[in-house]
Structures are given as structure tokens and as C-alpha cells.
Design a protein around this motif. Sequence first.
Motif, mmCIF file in Angstrom:
data_model
loop_
_atom_site.group_PDB
_atom_site.id
_atom_site.type_symbol
_atom_site.label_atom_id
_atom_site.label_comp_id
_atom_site.label_asym_id
_atom_site.label_seq_id
_atom_site.Cartn_x
_atom_site.Cartn_y
_atom_site.Cartn_z
ATOM 1 N N ASN A 110 5.941 13.723 -11.491
ATOM 2 C CA ASN A 110 6.822 13.885 -12.889
ATOM 3 C C ASN A 110 5.812 14.268 -14.029
ATOM 4 O O ASN A 110 6.260 15.273 -14.799
ATOM 5 C CB ASN A 110 7.296 12.231 -13.234
ATOM 6 C CG ASN A 110 8.361 11.838 -12.490
ATOM 7 O OD1 ASN A 110 8.984 12.871 -11.907
ATOM 8 N ND2 ASN A 110 8.557 10.661 -12.074
ATOM 9 N N LYS A 111 4.494 14.139 -13.822
ATOM 10 C CA LYS A 111 3.557 14.690 -14.883
ATOM 11 C C LYS A 111 3.512 16.161 -14.710
ATOM 12 O O LYS A 111 3.536 16.827 -15.607
ATOM 13 C CB LYS A 111 2.272 13.844 -14.832
ATOM 14 C CG LYS A 111 1.128 14.437 -16.044
ATOM 15 C CD LYS A 111 -0.212 13.684 -15.575
ATOM 16 C CE LYS A 111 -1.032 14.039 -16.629
ATOM 17 N NZ LYS A 111 -2.137 13.372 -16.675
ATOM 18 N N ASN A 112 3.614 16.648 -13.675
ATOM 19 C CA ASN A 112 3.471 18.140 -13.300
ATOM 20 C C ASN A 112 4.735 18.883 -13.784
ATOM 21 O O ASN A 112 4.640 19.918 -14.235
ATOM 22 C CB ASN A 112 3.064 18.617 -11.870
ATOM 23 C CG ASN A 112 1.513 18.231 -11.520
ATOM 24 O OD1 ASN A 112 0.684 18.095 -12.517
ATOM 25 N ND2 ASN A 112 1.437 17.819 -10.441
ATOM 26 N N LEU A 136 0.910 -1.139 -0.196
ATOM 27 C CA LEU A 136 0.042 -0.094 -0.126
ATOM 28 C C LEU A 136 0.903 1.218 0.085
ATOM 29 O O LEU A 136 0.763 2.256 -0.721
ATOM 30 C CB LEU A 136 -0.901 -0.136 1.221
ATOM 31 C CG LEU A 136 -1.763 1.296 1.337
ATOM 32 C CD1 LEU A 136 -2.727 1.138 0.253
ATOM 33 C CD2 LEU A 136 -2.737 1.098 2.624
ATOM 34 N N ILE A 137 1.771 1.315 0.673
ATOM 35 C CA ILE A 137 2.900 2.366 0.793
ATOM 36 C C ILE A 137 3.499 2.521 -0.478
ATOM 37 O O ILE A 137 3.610 3.717 -0.909
ATOM 38 C CB ILE A 137 3.801 2.294 2.010
ATOM 39 C CG1 ILE A 137 3.013 2.350 3.373
ATOM 40 C CG2 ILE A 137 4.766 3.203 2.003
ATOM 41 C CD1 ILE A 137 3.738 2.026 4.622
ATOM 42 N N ALA A 138 3.853 1.387 -1.108
ATOM 43 C CA ALA A 138 4.515 1.288 -2.243
ATOM 44 C C ALA A 138 3.779 2.163 -3.389
ATOM 45 O O ALA A 138 4.218 2.805 -4.135
ATOM 46 C CB ALA A 138 5.061 0.082 -2.552
ATOM 47 N N ALA A 139 2.399 1.856 -3.319
ATOM 48 C CA ALA A 139 1.473 2.124 -4.414
ATOM 49 C C ALA A 139 1.423 3.580 -3.955
ATOM 50 O O ALA A 139 1.214 4.514 -5.160
ATOM 51 C CB ALA A 139 0.312 1.249 -4.130
ATOM 52 N N GLY A 163 4.611 5.310 -5.349
ATOM 53 C CA GLY A 163 4.434 5.617 -6.733
ATOM 54 C C GLY A 163 3.657 6.286 -7.486
ATOM 55 O O GLY A 163 3.916 7.074 -8.356
ATOM 56 N N TYR A 164 2.186 6.247 -6.923
ATOM 57 C CA TYR A 164 1.496 7.364 -7.580
ATOM 58 C C TYR A 164 1.756 8.725 -7.426
ATOM 59 O O TYR A 164 1.868 9.704 -8.452
ATOM 60 C CB TYR A 164 0.056 7.036 -6.643
ATOM 61 C CG TYR A 164 -0.952 8.163 -7.307
ATOM 62 C CD1 TYR A 164 -1.551 8.118 -8.493
ATOM 63 C CD2 TYR A 164 -1.469 9.500 -6.461
ATOM 64 C CE1 TYR A 164 -2.550 9.019 -8.994
ATOM 65 C CE2 TYR A 164 -2.349 10.018 -6.902
ATOM 66 C CZ TYR A 164 -2.953 10.188 -8.315
ATOM 67 O OH TYR A 164 -3.900 10.738 -8.553
#
Length: 115
Positions: free
Chosen positions: A35-37, A22-25, A28-29
Motif C-alpha cells: 500500500n505504501k508503494n 506469525l503468518i498474519a504478521a 500484514g507487513y
Amino acid sequence: MNWAWLRFIGNILTNEAVMEPLIAAVIGYGISVYNKNRRYRIIMDLTADIVDYIEEHYKEWGLKGSAKMDKFIEIFNNEFKKHLGRKPKKEELETAMIRAEALVQRARRDSHTRK
């Protein structure tokens, strides 16, 4: 009131086998959104700078009409690769071109309203 079911759910959610993925997800999100911003800001900043640069020099370079956009694309591709280590995707280039055209049109309208 029986809170046993709440403790049971709490134990499952705080279990290491559940928390680590859960923490990894979530991390990652978060990285993906960052990165998108960042990429969007780079596109917008590069576009504005390149439009200004071309508008200052297009006459001395002898550029007219679509040749100005061709020069924009050439410079944008090079600068984007310097910043992100790859050529822009089709959608990224289209976004930059639309933004560039909007900046030029806005500058033209502003110069006509000042006269």
C-alpha cells in the motif's frame, strides 16, 4: 550429535499457535509495504500528469507564479481523493509539491539547453 534441541525448536516454530500469528504478521507487513508503494506511485504519477496539464493550459487560464502551484494543489487534492478515497496527508502533499517544482525546473533547464 544430539539433534533433540533442534527438533524441539522446530516443533515450537511449526506449532499452529505460533505459526498463525506469525503468518498474519508477515501478511500484514506485506500489505502495508504494498500500500505504501502504491500510494507513492500514485503521488508520483498524479504529480507528473497534473504538472503537464497545468503547463499546457496555464496561459489560457491566466495563471502566473504561485497561482500555478495553487491550481496544482487544488487538482492534486481532487485527484488524490478520487484514487485513494481521502484527502492527502500533509506529508503526501508536500512530497507532491516538491516533485512538481522539480519537474517544472527540469523542464525549464531542458528548454534552455535546447536553444
